[in-house]
Motif scaffolding. Structure first.
Motif, PDB file in Angstrom:
ATOM      1  N   PHE A 170       0.653  -0.849  -0.274  1.00  0.00           N
ATOM      2  CA  PHE A 170       0.084  -0.063  -0.156  1.00  0.00           C
ATOM      3  C   PHE A 170       0.984   1.355   0.002  1.00  0.00           C
ATOM      4  O   PHE A 170       0.885   2.419  -0.657  1.00  0.00           O
ATOM      5  CB  PHE A 170      -0.948  -0.244   1.170  1.00  0.00           C
ATOM      6  N   ILE A 171       2.404   1.251   1.085  1.00  0.00           N
ATOM      7  CA  ILE A 171       3.405   2.003   0.513  1.00  0.00           C
ATOM      8  C   ILE A 171       3.181   2.366  -0.260  1.00  0.00           C
ATOM      9  O   ILE A 171       4.053   4.138  -1.742  1.00  0.00           O
ATOM     10  CB  ILE A 171       3.881   2.227   1.765  1.00  0.00           C
ATOM     11  N   ALA A 172       3.886   1.295  -1.309  1.00  0.00           N
ATOM     12  CA  ALA A 172       4.822   1.428  -2.234  1.00  0.00           C
ATOM     13  C   ALA A 172       3.232   2.383  -3.761  1.00  0.00           C
ATOM     14  O   ALA A 172       4.103   3.044  -4.706  1.00  0.00           O
ATOM     15  CB  ALA A 172       4.802   0.008  -2.905  1.00  0.00           C
ATOM     16  N   TYR A 173       2.119   1.629  -3.415  1.00  0.00           N
ATOM     17  CA  TYR A 173       1.098   2.688  -4.432  1.00  0.00           C
ATOM     18  C   TYR A 173       0.821   4.122  -4.176  1.00  0.00           C
ATOM     19  O   TYR A 173       1.174   4.012  -5.304  1.00  0.00           O
ATOM     20  CB  TYR A 173       0.095   1.775  -4.190  1.00  0.00           C
ATOM     21  N   LEU A 174       0.472   4.426  -2.337  1.00  0.00           N
ATOM     22  CA  LEU A 174       1.007   5.801  -2.791  1.00  0.00           C
ATOM     23  C   LEU A 174       2.184   6.490  -3.419  1.00  0.00           C
ATOM     24  O   LEU A 174       1.567   7.569  -3.947  1.00  0.00           O
ATOM     25  CB  LEU A 174       0.516   5.993  -1.068  1.00  0.00           C
ATOM     26  N   LEU A 175       3.388   6.127  -2.906  1.00  0.00           N
ATOM     27  CA  LEU A 175       4.158   6.655  -3.705  1.00  0.00           C
ATOM     28  C   LEU A 175       4.766   6.962  -5.022  1.00  0.00           C
ATOM     29  O   LEU A 175       3.744   8.001  -5.912  1.00  0.00           O
ATOM     30  CB  LEU A 175       5.382   5.851  -2.875  1.00  0.00           C
ATOM     31  N   MET A 176       4.324   5.444  -5.868  1.00  0.00           N
ATOM     32  CA  MET A 176       3.858   5.667  -7.133  1.00  0.00           C
ATOM     33  C   MET A 176       3.080   6.540  -7.525  1.00  0.00           C
ATOM     34  O   MET A 176       3.487   7.112  -8.756  1.00  0.00           O
ATOM     35  CB  MET A 176       3.584   4.630  -7.572  1.00  0.00           C
ATOM     36  N   PHE A 177       1.702   6.684  -6.922  1.00  0.00           N
ATOM     37  CA  PHE A 177       0.657   7.330  -7.370  1.00  0.00           C
ATOM     38  C   PHE A 177       0.956   8.989  -7.380  1.00  0.00           C
ATOM     39  O   PHE A 177       1.120  10.210  -8.117  1.00  0.00           O
ATOM     40  CB  PHE A 177      -1.087   7.195  -6.180  1.00  0.00           C
ATOM     41  N   PHE A 178       1.968   8.947  -5.696  1.00  0.00           N
ATOM     42  CA  PHE A 178       2.340  10.623  -5.721  1.00  0.00           C
ATOM     43  C   PHE A 178       3.528  10.873  -6.352  1.00  0.00           C
ATOM     44  O   PHE A 178       3.336  12.732  -7.499  1.00  0.00           O
ATOM     45  CB  PHE A 178       1.760  11.151  -4.320  1.00  0.00           C
ATOM     46  N   PHE A 179       4.461  10.220  -6.525  1.00  0.00           N
ATOM     47  CA  PHE A 179       5.852  10.835  -6.931  1.00  0.00           C
ATOM     48  C   PHE A 179       6.108  10.621  -8.149  1.00  0.00           C
ATOM     49  O   PHE A 179       6.661  10.813  -9.035  1.00  0.00           O
ATOM     50  CB  PHE A 179       7.188  10.849  -6.238  1.00  0.00           C
ATOM     51  N   ALA A 180       5.635   9.521  -9.059  1.00  0.00           N
ATOM     52  CA  ALA A 180       5.583   9.173 -10.457  1.00  0.00           C
ATOM     53  C   ALA A 180       4.088   9.512 -10.960  1.00  0.00           C
ATOM     54  O   ALA A 180       4.751  10.043 -12.303  1.00  0.00           O
ATOM     55  CB  ALA A 180       5.545   7.175 -10.286  1.00  0.00           C
ATOM     56  N   ILE A 181       3.390   9.456 -10.648  1.00  0.00           N
ATOM     57  CA  ILE A 181       1.702   9.793 -11.435  1.00  0.00           C
ATOM     58  C   ILE A 181       1.809  11.183 -11.608  1.00  0.00           C
ATOM     59  O   ILE A 181       1.944  12.336 -13.132  1.00  0.00           O
ATOM     60  CB  ILE A 181       0.705   8.422 -10.926  1.00  0.00           C
ATOM     61  N   LYS A 182       1.494  11.630 -10.350  1.00  0.00           N
ATOM     62  CA  LYS A 182       1.595  13.027  -9.730  1.00  0.00           C
ATOM     63  C   LYS A 182       2.642  14.010 -10.509  1.00  0.00           C
ATOM     64  O   LYS A 182       1.880  15.376 -11.159  1.00  0.00           O
ATOM     65  CB  LYS A 182       0.701  13.086  -8.451  1.00  0.00           C
ATOM     66  N   LEU A 183       3.608  13.481  -9.221  1.00  0.00           N
ATOM     67  CA  LEU A 183       4.620  14.967 -10.009  1.00  0.00           C
ATOM     68  C   LEU A 183       4.995  14.623 -11.052  1.00  0.00           C
ATOM     69  O   LEU A 183       6.611  15.346 -11.524  1.00  0.00           O
ATOM     70  CB  LEU A 183       5.172  14.807  -8.003  1.00  0.00           C
ATOM     71  N   LYS A 184       5.701  13.275 -10.928  1.00  0.00           N
ATOM     72  CA  LYS A 184       6.617  12.402 -12.570  1.00  0.00           C
ATOM     73  C   LYS A 184       8.025  13.085 -11.687  1.00  0.00           C
ATOM     74  O   LYS A 184       8.822  13.021 -12.550  1.00  0.00           O
ATOM     75  CB  LYS A 184       6.007  13.095 -13.559  1.00  0.00           C
ATOM     76  N   TRP A 185       8.115  12.832 -10.773  1.00  0.00           N
ATOM     77  CA  TRP A 185       9.758  12.543 -10.003  1.00  0.00           C
ATOM     78  C   TRP A 185      10.123  12.005 -10.814  1.00  0.00           C
ATOM     79  O   TRP A 185      12.099  11.296 -11.078  1.00  0.00           O
ATOM     80  CB  TRP A 185       9.859  13.685  -8.808  1.00  0.00           C
ATOM     81  N   PHE A 186       9.778  10.772  -9.970  1.00  0.00           N
ATOM     82  CA  PHE A 186      10.340   8.935 -10.674  1.00  0.00           C
ATOM     83  C   PHE A 186       9.582   8.040 -11.087  1.00  0.00           C
ATOM     84  O   PHE A 186       8.101   8.206 -11.537  1.00  0.00           O
ATOM     85  CB  PHE A 186      10.307   8.305  -9.502  1.00  0.00           C
ATOM     86  N   PRO A 187       9.972   7.217 -12.299  1.00  0.00           N
ATOM     87  CA  PRO A 187       9.540   6.446 -13.286  1.00  0.00           C
ATOM     88  C   PRO A 187       8.427   4.836 -12.296  1.00  0.00           C
ATOM     89  O   PRO A 187       8.708   5.174 -11.382  1.00  0.00           O
ATOM     90  CB  PRO A 187      10.644   5.716 -13.744  1.00  0.00           C
TER      91      PRO A 187
END
Length: 323
Positions: A154-171
């Motif tokens: 769940f933490i992984a999906y939250l980080l993916m949502f915010f940092f990869a999808i929303k902010l686009k900082w990481f793949p």
């Protein structure tokens, strides 16, 4: 023989015995799985004669005890056997060759996480013990309890949502290859590393805090305070050296988790580590690879726990200075 050396040798012997028992359990568990390796490789349309010939070719028609001792003897010489993939098992690959790059990726992720997590956890734990019951202590405890109670996927999906999808900082997918540079590898492994860091920092920080607070109530710590030693110096110079044994134990446990418990995180981020390889191999019934991955996981976990035991032993004054 010195008590420390004797105890360390006893722990080493116990570790080897544990690894032997685990190897038996791994082999026996895979033997008891329904279906067969040959049937999974050849497909449902294979005739009984073809399955029998394939089993004979691989030596799977021999007694399980003979195959186990042959397997473990080869493992001791660095040979994990061969993987058969493709239609009819037409592609033969060395299991060691398959695992080596995946194992490197997993250790890369584990080391990257440990470099961040261990110093951070020790710092947060020491500060929480230093400012016990303060607003900082309460805030850190609340955050760590929340992190512990939240599943890592769940933490992984939250980080993916915010940092990869929303902010686009990481793949969002941490795909790497042999040609990926170190810098690019670190960038692509950032989200899995952050996920693992959040998971293990909470445990290590709380254990560090608890160990230091327990020592602060000791008579020698009260004597240090009566002599005018500041609380900061009392913790750093007197409490922390005596807290290394429990802290080293929890650090070793969490480092073992970094290697053994990365399966979920690697699957979520499609990171090509040994955890992802094991999941794929279970799905395709690639038993030689599953056996090798499980044995590597077990050996790593036992080795790190054994290291924690040894650190606890050599930091025990009653063993270092016997009467």
């Amino acid at each position: 023989m010195h008590p420390v050396l004797k105890t360390v040798l006893q722990r080493l012997g116990l570790g080897l015995l544990t690894l032997f028992v685990v190897s038996v359990l791994i082999f026996a568990s895979l033997e008891m799985l329904p279906g067969g390796f040959a049937q999974a490789i050849l497909g449902q349309g294979a005739t009984p004669e073809t399955v029998a010939a394939f089993n004979h070719q691989l030596g799977l028609d021999r007694p399980a005890t003979v195959r186990y001792f042959e397997w473990i003897w080869n493992v001791l010489h660095g040979d994990f056997g061969y993987s058969y993939a493709g239609a009819g098992g037409s592609i033969k690959q060395s299991v060691s060759g398959i695992i080596a790059p995946r194992l490197y990726n997993t250790f890369f992720l584990a080391i990257m996480t440990a470099i961040i997590a261990v110093p951070l956890a020790l710092f947060l734990g020491i500060m929480a013990a230093l400012y016990r019951n303060s607003l900082y202590d309460r805030a850190v405890n609340a955050v760590t309890l929340t992190t512990i109670a939240t599943p890592e996927f769940f933490i992984a999906y939250l980080l993916m949502f915010f940092f990869a999808i929303k902010l686009k900082w990481f793949p969002s997918l941490s795909t790497v290859s042999d040609s990926t540079s170190i810098g690019e590898h670190m960038y692509r492994a950032a989200l899995p590393a952050i996920t693992l860091t959040l998971v293990i920092v909470a445990h290590m920080m709380r254990m560090t805090r608890a160990a230091l607070i327990n020592l602060l109530a000791s008579p020698y710590m009260e004597m240090a305070r009566l002599k005018g030693v500041s609380q900061r110096d009392a913790i750093v110079q007197h409490a922390l050296p005596n807290a290394w044994a429990p802290i080293a134990t929890v650090v070793a446990f969490n480092l073992a988790y970094l290697v053994v418990g990365v399966v979920v995180v690697e699957v979520v981020f499609v990171y090509p580590g040994i955890g992802q390889l094991m999941v794929d191999s279970v799905s395709s019934r690639n038993m030689p690879v599953v056996q090798a991955c499980a044995l590597i996981f077990a050996a790593t976990y036992i080795l790190l726990n054994l290291s924690a035991d040894i650190v606890s032993i050599i930091t025990n004054p009653r063993l270092l200075h016997p009467k």
